[in-house]
Scaffold this active site. Structure first.
Site, PDB file in Angstrom:
ATOM      1  N   GLU A  95      69.722 -72.131  98.257  1.00 18.43           N
ATOM      2  CA  GLU A  95      69.546 -71.096  97.232  1.00 18.43           C
ATOM      3  C   GLU A  95      69.239 -69.823  97.982  1.00 18.43           C
ATOM      4  OE1 GLU A  95      69.749 -71.089  94.054  1.00 18.43           O
ATOM      5  OE2 GLU A  95      69.845 -73.220  93.589  1.00 18.43           O
ATOM      6  N   GLU A 126      69.716 -75.531  91.147  1.00 15.74           N
ATOM      7  CA  GLU A 126      68.366 -76.045  90.930  1.00 15.74           C
ATOM      8  C   GLU A 126      68.124 -76.073  89.420  1.00 15.74           C
ATOM      9  OE1 GLU A 126      65.341 -74.414  93.566  1.00 15.74           O
ATOM     10  OE2 GLU A 126      66.197 -75.889  94.909  1.00 15.74           O
TER      11      GLU A 126
HETATM   12  P1  NDP Z   1      63.173 -66.451 104.546  1.00 17.25           P
HETATM   13  O1  NDP Z   1      64.578 -66.961 104.599  1.00 17.25           O
HETATM   14  O2  NDP Z   1      62.752 -65.491 105.559  1.00 17.25           O
HETATM   15  O3  NDP Z   1      62.133 -67.670 104.607  1.00 17.25           O
HETATM   16  C1  NDP Z   1      62.245 -68.784 103.764  1.00 17.25           C
HETATM   17  C2  NDP Z   1      61.681 -69.998 104.470  1.00 17.25           C
HETATM   18  O4  NDP Z   1      62.504 -70.302 105.586  1.00 17.25           O
HETATM   19  C3  NDP Z   1      60.271 -69.773 105.019  1.00 17.25           C
HETATM   20  O5  NDP Z   1      59.533 -70.956 104.863  1.00 17.25           O
HETATM   21  C4  NDP Z   1      60.550 -69.480 106.482  1.00 17.25           C
HETATM   22  O6  NDP Z   1      59.470 -69.754 107.330  1.00 17.25           O
HETATM   23  C5  NDP Z   1      61.694 -70.427 106.756  1.00 17.25           C
HETATM   24  N1  NDP Z   1      62.501 -70.089 107.920  1.00 17.25           N
HETATM   25  C6  NDP Z   1      62.651 -68.892 108.521  1.00 17.25           C
HETATM   26  N2  NDP Z   1      63.487 -69.000 109.581  1.00 17.25           N
HETATM   27  C7  NDP Z   1      63.860 -70.294 109.659  1.00 17.25           C
HETATM   28  C8  NDP Z   1      64.698 -71.031 110.544  1.00 17.25           C
HETATM   29  N3  NDP Z   1      65.326 -70.451 111.561  1.00 17.25           N
HETATM   30  N4  NDP Z   1      64.857 -72.353 110.329  1.00 17.25           N
HETATM   31  C9  NDP Z   1      64.241 -72.967 109.296  1.00 17.25           C
HETATM   32  N5  NDP Z   1      63.415 -72.320 108.425  1.00 17.25           N
HETATM   33  C10 NDP Z   1      63.236 -70.999 108.602  1.00 17.25           C
HETATM   34  O7  NDP Z   1      63.025 -65.905 103.058  1.00 17.25           O
HETATM   35  P2  NDP Z   1      61.765 -65.173 102.431  1.00 17.25           P
HETATM   36  O8  NDP Z   1      60.580 -66.054 102.507  1.00 17.25           O
HETATM   37  O9  NDP Z   1      61.719 -63.812 102.990  1.00 17.25           O
HETATM   38  O10 NDP Z   1      62.198 -65.106 100.874  1.00 17.25           O
HETATM   39  C11 NDP Z   1      63.017 -64.135 100.368  1.00 17.25           C
HETATM   40  C12 NDP Z   1      64.468 -64.575 100.312  1.00 17.25           C
HETATM   41  O11 NDP Z   1      64.580 -65.739  99.501  1.00 17.25           O
HETATM   42  C13 NDP Z   1      65.363 -63.570  99.660  1.00 17.25           C
HETATM   43  O12 NDP Z   1      66.573 -63.453 100.377  1.00 17.25           O
HETATM   44  C14 NDP Z   1      65.627 -64.159  98.278  1.00 17.25           C
HETATM   45  O13 NDP Z   1      66.791 -63.715  97.654  1.00 17.25           O
HETATM   46  C15 NDP Z   1      65.667 -65.591  98.579  1.00 17.25           C
HETATM   47  N6  NDP Z   1      65.409 -66.381  97.387  1.00 17.25           N
HETATM   48  C16 NDP Z   1      66.475 -66.969  96.748  1.00 17.25           C
HETATM   49  C17 NDP Z   1      66.295 -67.656  95.566  1.00 17.25           C
HETATM   50  C18 NDP Z   1      67.459 -68.294  94.860  1.00 17.25           C
HETATM   51  O14 NDP Z   1      67.215 -69.044  93.933  1.00 17.25           O
HETATM   52  N7  NDP Z   1      68.702 -68.022  95.228  1.00 17.25           N
HETATM   53  C19 NDP Z   1      64.954 -67.805  94.971  1.00 17.25           C
HETATM   54  C20 NDP Z   1      63.912 -67.139  95.711  1.00 17.25           C
HETATM   55  C21 NDP Z   1      64.146 -66.461  96.887  1.00 17.25           C
HETATM   56  P3  NDP Z   1      58.470 -68.565 107.792  1.00 17.25           P
HETATM   57  O15 NDP Z   1      57.825 -68.091 106.550  1.00 17.25           O
HETATM   58  O16 NDP Z   1      57.578 -69.254 108.728  1.00 17.25           O
HETATM   59  O17 NDP Z   1      59.339 -67.528 108.441  1.00 17.25           O
END
Ligand code: NDP
Length: 498
Positions: free
Chosen positions: A252, A464
């Site tokens: 997502e 979802e």
């Molecule tokens: P991120 O992609 O930065 O982080 C999401 C999760 O991924 C965090 O737990 C993060 O850990 C983890 N992560 C980061 N890098 C890696 C990696 N290389 N390998 C595995 N896991 C990793 O997103 P944000 O938290 O900034 O959330 C915002 C984003 O989420 C936006 O782009 C938004 O559009 C999207 N989103 C989409 C939704 C949908 O339904 N389509 C719903 C809600 C949000 P850590 O925090 O430790 O970096």
């Protein structure tokens, strides 16, 4: 408000534990940049322990009667309800969502998600296929085994629950990694899992950097499925890491969502919804509209009312009951938003509202950006193409419906869009041509757990919520029961088996 007097633990093999190497990381309130809690910072070693526990637990959990699994999910819902007041404050303190939102949406939605999945998940069924008269063919819905769940910060608890609940009710065991900036409410869920009596290893929760802990989950050989919500670039990285193991990835991802506002739209309704949908949660919703295409006949009236309405949004301390919009989740999010604002100005867009930080001294240390609206003349500029994830919106004048559809589809994202018109026939025909996963008519950002959510293109192709979510947590095992008296093969007359 802080939680510095509380200890936070990971959940591995049914026990609340500290990381093997003892690491910690700070959780910071984005409204004032003060540390509000200290949480465990795991490494790949902790992930190995969590996955091993989930693997040990998977057969027993799969073979537990679904009604028993459901009862445990209801207990989780009850514990969240019991601790709702604390969870509301924790959620607000860790990522800045105003208490009016965390109380009225986040925590009730997490409870509802557990309860809904506990009910719906009991009726997940396979199919029977009657194509061959000499056979009965059926499909069973099987859990994947160990699933890895990686979640973002914009709705920290409910996003985690919306993965944990369907994964568990369908018989998977889980290793969950919440976001590093906002893990507190998910870590409280670890405590509730112990109290509810979820068997050891069934739910494991590990905190730590995505690049280490997240990647260790994704690449672990014993994790059969990943469900990820987050940024599209990170989603692509996860798919690359999962590809060598042909691992199933549900994703997502980001959005660059549009509203198409036609001349015959009901002006009051569209102004109210646009203001809410674009700026609720400081625009940090995957479904928020950040591109508004408005037909020329209604354009001046809409823009005038939209700017006036947005200027009345109360921005401030998210702990204040009257606050409608708090800060962004952390300073880097604010800095990104400000870069997009500057680039929109350089591209010749006209700033109609905001574009700056609030001037009030009590907000000077926070990651605040005021509601910002640009009039835009070119759909190719960064702010109309990239996800900003902030309260920054571009409005563009259009002449025809065809032009609107082309502009909406001129995006690498395809999460959602809405059409505003009194003519449903026209809107339904337009929707046929929109490359999005969700399309509303005269509505935007209305997402309920009974209806599916997910996108197309760079927004990911997963669903979802609703019954469709169970497709993400089960695979179809095909079983053939032969009824014929003799084998049927293409070698019948060619081979002597005697
Ligand atoms: P991120 O992609 O930065 O982080 C999401 C999760 O991924 C965090 O737990 C993060 O850990 C983890 N992560 C980061 N890098 C890696 C990696 N290389 N390998 C595995 N896991 C990793 O997103 P944000 O938290 O900034 O959330 C915002 C984003 O989420 C936006 O782009 C938004 O559009 C999207 N989103 C989409 C939704 C949908 O339904 N389509 C719903 C809600 C949000 P850590 O925090 O430790 O970096």
């Amino acid at each position: 408000m802080d939680f510095l007097n509380q200890e936070f633990y990971n959940l591995i093999d049914g026990k609340l534990v500290k990381p093997v190497k003892g690491g910690t990381m700070n959780v910071v309130n984005p409204a004032n940049n003060k540390v509000v809690a200290v949480v465990p910072k795991c490494t790949a070693e902790d992930v190995n322990l969590a996955v091993a526990a989930a693997k040990r637990a998977k057969n027993a959990w799969k073979n537990t009667y679904v009604g028993e699994r459901a009862q445990l999910l209801f207990k989780m819902a009850a514990l969240i309800r019991e601790h709702a007041d604390e969870l509301v404050l924790m959620e607000t303190a860790q990522y800045g969502g105003p208490v009016s939102k965390t109380r009225n949406f986040d925590i009730p939605a997490a409870i509802e998600e557990f309860e809904l999945m506990a009910g719906m998940g009991r009726s997940v069924t396979g199919k029977t296929i009657t194509a061959d008269p000499n056979a009965r063919v059926l499909t069973l819905r099987e859990p994947f085994g160990v699933v890895g769940l990686i979640t973002p910060w914009n709705f920290p608890l409910v996003t985690a629950v919306s993965k944990v609940a369907p994964a568990l009710i369908t018989g998977n065991t889980v290793v969950l990694k919440p976001p590093s900036c906002a893990p507190l409410t998910v870590l409280k869920m670890a405590e509730y899992a112990v109290e509810a009596g979820i068997p050891a290893g069934v739910l494991n929760i590990v905190t730590g950097p995505g690049t280490e802990v997240g990647e260790a989950i994704v690449t672990h050989r014993d994790v059969n499925k990943i469900s990820f919500t987050g940024d599209s670039h990170v989603g692509k990285r996860i798919m690359e890491l999962a590809a060598p193991q042909v691992k199933s990835v549900a994703s997502e991802l980001g959005g660059k969502n549009a509203m198409i506002i036609l001349d015959d739209a009901e002006l009051d309704n569209v102004v109210e919804t646009a203001t809410y949908a674009a700026f609720f949660n400081s625009g940090q919703n995957c479904g928020s509209p950040s591109r508004l295409y408005v037909q020329e006949g209604i354009y001046d009236a809409f823009v005038d009312r939209f700017v006036k309405a947005a200027s009345k949004i109360v921005v401030g301390d998210p702990m204040d009951e009257k606050t409608m919009m708090g800060p962004l989740a952390y300073n880097a999010c604010r800095d990104t938003a400000e870069r997009f604002i500057e680039s929109a100005k350089r591209a010749g867009s006209k700033l109609l509202l905001g574009g700056e930080r609030p001037t009030s001294p009590d907000m000077k240390d926070g990651a605040f950006v005021m509601p910002t609206i640009f009039e835009v003349y070119d759909n190719k500029i960064d702010m109309m193409q990239e996800e900003i994830f902030a309260p920054v919106v571009g409005v563009m004048k259009i002449k025809t419906e065809d032009e609107a559809i082309d502009l909406v589809n001129d995006s690498r994202y395809g999460l959602c869009a809405s059409i505003w018109t009194r003519d449903y026939r026209k809107a339904l025909k337009m929707i046929d041509r929109l490359e999005v996963g969700t399309a509303w008519i005269n509505q935007h950002l209305k997402i309920v757990p009974e209806t599916p959510w997910g996108g197309t293109k760079d927004s990911g192709w997963t669903k979802e919520n609703s019954m469709l979510v169970f497709d993400e947590y089960t695979y179809h095992k095909h079983i053939w029961l032969e009824l014929g008296d003799k084998p049927h093969t293409f070698w019948e007359s060619m081979i002597d088996i005697k």
